[in-house]
Scaffold this motif. Structure first.
Motif, short mmCIF file in Angstrom:
data_model
loop_
_atom_site.label_atom_id
_atom_site.label_comp_id
_atom_site.label_asym_id
_atom_site.label_seq_id
_atom_site.Cartn_x
_atom_site.Cartn_y
_atom_site.Cartn_z
N ARG A 63 -0.12 17.71 0.59
CA ARG A 63 -0.76 18.72 -0.24
C ARG A 63 -0.38 20.12 0.22
O ARG A 63 -0.19 21.02 -0.60
CB ARG A 63 -2.29 18.55 -0.17
N ASP A 64 -0.27 20.31 1.53
CA ASP A 64 0.02 21.63 2.09
C ASP A 64 1.52 21.94 2.04
O ASP A 64 1.96 22.82 1.30
CB ASP A 64 -0.50 21.70 3.52
N ALA A 65 2.31 21.18 2.77
CA ALA A 65 3.72 21.50 2.92
C ALA A 65 4.51 21.32 1.63
O ALA A 65 5.51 22.01 1.40
CB ALA A 65 4.34 20.64 4.04
N HIS A 66 4.08 20.41 0.77
CA HIS A 66 4.80 20.14 -0.47
C HIS A 66 4.02 20.62 -1.70
O HIS A 66 4.41 20.32 -2.82
CB HIS A 66 5.10 18.64 -0.57
N GLU A 67 2.95 21.34 -1.45
CA GLU A 67 2.16 21.97 -2.52
C GLU A 67 1.73 20.97 -3.60
O GLU A 67 1.80 21.25 -4.80
CB GLU A 67 2.94 23.14 -3.13
N TYR A 90 0.84 -1.19 0.00
CA TYR A 90 0.00 0.00 0.00
C TYR A 90 0.88 1.24 0.00
O TYR A 90 2.07 1.20 0.36
CB TYR A 90 -0.91 0.05 1.23
N VAL A 91 0.29 2.38 -0.39
CA VAL A 91 0.97 3.66 -0.26
C VAL A 91 -0.07 4.75 -0.11
O VAL A 91 -1.09 4.77 -0.79
CB VAL A 91 1.88 3.95 -1.48
N ILE A 92 0.16 5.66 0.84
CA ILE A 92 -0.70 6.82 1.03
C ILE A 92 -0.34 7.86 -0.03
O ILE A 92 0.84 8.15 -0.26
CB ILE A 92 -0.51 7.42 2.43
N VAL A 93 -1.35 8.43 -0.67
CA VAL A 93 -1.12 9.53 -1.61
C VAL A 93 -2.10 10.66 -1.29
O VAL A 93 -3.23 10.42 -0.88
CB VAL A 93 -1.26 9.10 -3.09
N GLY A 94 -1.64 11.89 -1.45
CA GLY A 94 -2.51 13.04 -1.27
C GLY A 94 -2.82 13.40 0.17
O GLY A 94 -3.79 14.13 0.42
N HIS A 95 -2.02 12.93 1.12
CA HIS A 95 -2.27 13.33 2.51
C HIS A 95 -2.20 14.85 2.61
O HIS A 95 -1.40 15.50 1.93
CB HIS A 95 -1.24 12.68 3.44
#
Length: 247
Positions: A95-99, A86-91
């Motif tokens: 989205r905020d810190a890495h734009e 599995y992999v988390i995407v779009g946390h």
């Protein structure tokens, strides 16, 4: 019946000593345990896969490209090579810190599929959006922009995490959680049809604790949780898993 999933995001916490928590958690799983996923920091992926018993391992992010001059990043193929599934995407923290944009999140989900991973795709609104009664517009836009077209119940998990509830101790009311999860389900059905739209697991994340998990899991379209701090210790995460198994 949709899959029940209890996923833990360790974020930037844990060294090799923390792998003992995986072993302890594996021995405490109930017989009817849901799918349990732990997402440790990237340096622990290989060892976590070796230590996990009855627990799936996931990464916290991946790059959208399979290789290249991307210092500090890891590809979905590297994650799969570790044994993770599995992999988390779009946390929201990405989205905020890495734009990270919706388009970037969509590309990461597709990269995960190409490597044989299942993305846990995160969406959620900020406090100002909630206070402006703009939550559903934000969620709808993130779903439309982040979710690729070839979605199925087998290859994708969606996690709703109100940003203002992550790590703050603030938890939306059950009615607010139900409203958003029902909205997500309706959008999935409208886009992908009844069979796929009704089958994709929807997780809730945001200050899930042992003392509120059972209440949250009562919601019809909540199929589990993406848990942060409470997943770091087996003694905290095990009761959440048990509450989900009992639903």
């Amino acid at each position: 019946m949709r899959r029940k999933i209890a996923a833990g995001n360790w974020k930037m916490n844990g060294t090799s000593a923390a792998l003992a928590e995986l072993e302890q958690l594996g021995t405490s799983l109930p017989q009817n345990a849901p799918t349990v996923i732990i997402c440790p920091p990237a340096p622990l992926l290989f060892r976590a896969c070796e230590a996990a018993k009855g627990i799936a391992i996931g990464a916290q992010d991946c790059h959208m490209q399979s290789s290249g001059a991307y210092t500090g990043d890891i590809s979905a193929g590297m994650i799969a090579d570790s044994g993770a599934t599995y992999v988390i995407v779009g946390h929201s923290e990405r989205r905020d810190a890495h734009e990270e944009t919706n388009a970037m999140v969509r590309d990461k989900a597709e990269a995960a599929w190409a490597a044989g991973l299942t993305p846990i795709l995160c969406i959620g609104e900020a406090l100002e959006d909630r206070e402006a009664d703009n939550t559903l517009n934000i969620i709808g836009g993130q779903l439309a922009g982040s979710l690729p077209s070839d979605v199925s119940a087998e290859n994708t998990v969606i996690a709703y995490e109100p940003i203002w509830a992550i790590g703050t101790g603030k938890v939306p009311t059950l009615e607010q959680i139900i409203e958003v999860h029902d909205f997500i389900r309706s959008r999935l059905i409208a886009r992908f049809g009844e069979d796929i739209g009704n089958a994709i697991p929807l997780l809730y994340g945001g200050s899930v604790k042992p003392d509120n998990a059972a209440t949250i899991f009562k919601a019809e379209n909540v199929d589990g949780a993406l848990v942060g701090g409470a997943s770091l210790k087996a003694s905290d995460f095990a009761p959440i898993i048990a509450a989900l198994a009992a639903c």
